[in-house]
Design an enzyme around this catalytic site. Structure first.
Site, PDB file in Angstrom:
ATOM      1  CG  MET B   1      -1.693   0.813   1.487  1.00  0.00           C
ATOM      2  SD  MET B   1      -2.767   0.597   3.107  1.00  0.00           S
ATOM      3  CE  MET B   1      -3.263  -0.958   2.824  1.00  0.00           C
ATOM      4  CG  PHE B  65      -5.296  -1.424  -7.435  1.00  0.00           C
ATOM      5  CD1 PHE B  65      -5.042  -0.003  -7.279  1.00  0.00           C
ATOM      6  CD2 PHE B  65      -6.431  -1.600  -8.318  1.00  0.00           C
ATOM      7  CE1 PHE B  65      -6.032   1.104  -7.666  1.00  0.00           C
ATOM      8  CE2 PHE B  65      -7.614  -0.622  -8.208  1.00  0.00           C
ATOM      9  CZ  PHE B  65      -7.087   0.554  -8.081  1.00  0.00           C
ATOM     10  CD  GLU B  66       1.529  -2.223  -2.436  1.00  0.00           C
ATOM     11  OE1 GLU B  66       1.412  -0.642  -2.834  1.00  0.00           O
ATOM     12  OE2 GLU B  66       1.850  -2.473  -1.382  1.00  0.00           O
ATOM     13  N   GLY B  67      -2.556  -4.824  -4.414  1.00  0.00           N
ATOM     14  CA  GLY B  67      -3.310  -6.321  -3.831  1.00  0.00           C
ATOM     15  C   GLY B  67      -3.156  -7.459  -4.897  1.00  0.00           C
TER      16      GLY B  67
END
Lengths: 318, 268
Positions: B1, B65-67
């Protein structure tokens, strides 16, 4: 945290019963698998697919001295510090979530030296679990060099690549004693199917010595075999299966429920205004007080559960 | 994040007119993005900037996105609260494990990473870990998340409020490397690629001198003087003669932002 010697890693695996056998137990029995002082890897990320039910069981069993590791740590990290089960968390980011600001408990415990937040980059955490899953003692990577992060962690070393002469950072493997992973469904043998975001769970499962799966529901082995491509964790890597519906509440479980935002707001409010005493009251009410997991969910409340479920299922809307 | 906490400050900037400081940041950051780029976005302003670029000059821009999300499509009014929740996956092309989405940075697929930070220095080094002495900190901050990986391996755009306590002579801790101590020090440290492309603030758009790697004012935000920018910065900035003023946000840009964030969760 030192790297587990390879011979020991192999021996621990050799000693496990890898047969296709039933392994469904209760949350309380699963907590007994975790020993004081263990390295426990926590699956999911931030407020998603967090194995809250198992953390709840470890808190109630009054475990001590655990080292926790996770990709990103949310308020389950607060709970681990304040309940006393852990005073050392390895992770890349630690606070309840961006929308709730900086965790007051993380600050209170780390700024006074009562607990350690060992900060690694997100990719470093991922490659450490991956090295563990691969059965190698480290992974090379190209980040973290030049920063101050590398000076505060245990065991990261630069080396010159023997093939190209480039500078690389070597990050040591993590082979957790126990991994706690929550999934949408698995069978009685531990074949686990995960919907949506996988986070680091596959590597964590294969790196760990023992995997405790909690699951929204237990399905038949026949159902697993109808869609084996959806199986992400093989049964032989799993030590125990616990059926724990809403096992991430008040966090999210993809496609099943979103975060219980009112509960999360309430927790953030308590920890911000009443500090550690407030979190201890929260633990009394939600962790120590309930007779069982069902009563925990009752205390969280049906209205919130339905709201979170409605939002959770909406991921499959067109 | 990536840490956007620094951008959650509620104070109003002196440039505020018929748009907010956050809207100005989102518009300025979006204009730095180019068609066809692959962009690592955080939530909040950085996601608004990337989505705004998609809806104006860069329809073929891809968001990561990092997720573990590749190419999601943001639904107006449903901005995700973090980069790791199911709302981030809406209409995505692919979901992958976190480690694999981060490895796209190392493999060289990512053109731009978006960053925030509590502190930045003249070389673009960012701190999101400690305020004060790291051994005995005044404030322990949430940490790097993927920030260090993004800043180490791709070009980054930093979006933050311009305040003297944030634009400091020396960051208390280098969480995410900029140009370290300037010159070739970044490459010499094992980071041959990437670096800080632009720092976008409510007062200015800033770049870095190609040789010394010191921060330079590339353009002033509308209605802001070079003196104001320097007064809000704790180190000496390079201010070129006759520095330009950036065009203000257009009505179209502001309308798109309002559509994306009708409740002004991130653009208040």
């Amino acid at each position: 945290m030192t790297v587990v010697p390879y011979a020991q890693l192999r021996e621990r695996t050799r000693q496990r019963d890898c047969s296709l056998h039933e392994k469904v137990i209760s949350l309380e029995e699963a907590a007994n698998i975790v020993n004081d002082g263990d390295h426990v890897a926590v699956g999911g990320c931030t407020v998603s697919r967090t194995p809250i039910a198992m953390i709840w069981a470890l808190v109630r069993a009054r475990k001590q001295g655990l080292t926790l590791s996770r990709s990103i740590t949310s308020n389950e990290g607060d709970i681990a510090y304040v309940s006393g089960i852990s005073d050392h968390i390895m992770t890349s980011w630690f606070s309840q979530g961006i929308v709730w600001g900086i965790s007051k408990m993380m600050r209170a415990y780390t700024e006074t030296g009562r607990a350690r937040f060992e900060e690694w980059s997100h990719m470093a955490m991922g490659l450490r679990y991956r090295a563990g899953a691969m059965g190698v003692p480290f992974m090379p990577m190209r980040a973290m060099m030049g920063s101050d992060i590398v000076g505060l962690v245990d065991n990261a070393q630069e080396m010159e690549c023997p093939f190209t002469g480039e500078r690389l950072l070597l990050v040591p493997a993590l082979n957790p004693d126990v991994a706690l992973i929550h999934v949408q469904r698995c069978d009685r043998y531990g074949n686990a199917q995960i919907d949506g975001l996988q986070f680091m769970d596959l590597d964590i499962a294969m790196a760990a010595n023992k995997v405790i799966l909690t699951t929204e529901r237990i399905v038949s082995n026949e159902q697993i075999r109808r869609a084996p491509d959806h199986t992400k964790i093989p049964f032989f890597a799993v030590e125990a299966v616990v059926e724990a519906p809403y096992g991430c509440a008040p966090h999210e479980c993809y496609g099943t429920y979103e975060p219980f935002f009112e509960h999360m707001d309430m927790y953030a409010q308590i920890s911000a205004t009443k500090g550690e005493e407030g979190v201890k009251e929260y633990l009394d009410e939600f962790y120590y007080g309930p007779k069982n997991w069902t009563e925990y969910l009752e205390r969280v409340g049906l209205q919130e559960m339905l709201d979170a479920t409605r939002r959770g299922r909406s991921v499959y809307d067109d | 994040m990536t840490t956007d906490l620094a951008n959650r400050s509620t104070d109003n900037s002196p440039t505020q007119r018929d748009y907010t400081a956050s809207q100005l940041l989102a518009v300025s950051a979006s204009r730095v993005l180019e068609e066809g780029q692959i962009v690592f976005a955080g939530i909040g302003i950085t996601l608004l900037a990337a989505t705004l670029a998609q809806r104006t000059h860069a329809p073929g821009l891809t968001i990561l996105f990092e997720g573990g999300v590749i190419g999601p499509f943001i639904v107006p009014g449903e901005l995700p609260p973090s980069t790791n929740e199911q709302r981030c996956t809406r209409r995505a092309n692919m979901l992958v494990p976190i480690t694999d989405v981060l490895l796209l940075l190392q493999r060289g697929y990512v053109d731009i990473g978006f960053m925030g930070g509590a502190q930045i220095d003249r070389y673009g080094n960012l701190n999101s870990s400690f305020i004060g002495d790291p051994e005995n900190p005044k404030t322990r901050l949430p940490g790097t998340g993927g920030g260090n990986d993004i800043a180490s391996l791709s070009e980054i755009i930093v979006a933050m409020k311009h305040q003297k306590r944030r634009f400091v002579e020396k960051v208390d801790f280098v969480t995410s490397p900029g140009f370290l101590s300037g010159g070739s020090s970044r490459a010499d440290s094992g980071l041959p690629f990437g670096g800080v492309k632009k720092v976008v603030t409510d007062l200015a758009i800033l770049g870095f001198d190609e040789k010394t790697r010191q921060m330079r004012v590339d353009a002033l935000q509308p209605g802001v003087t070079a003196e104001e920018v320097q007064d809000n910065t704790a180190f000496d900035l390079i201010v070129p003669e006759g520095v330009k003023v950036a065009p203000p946000p257009t009505e179209k840009e502001l309308a798109i932002l309002s559509d994306l964030d009708p409740e002004r969760l991130y653009t208040a």
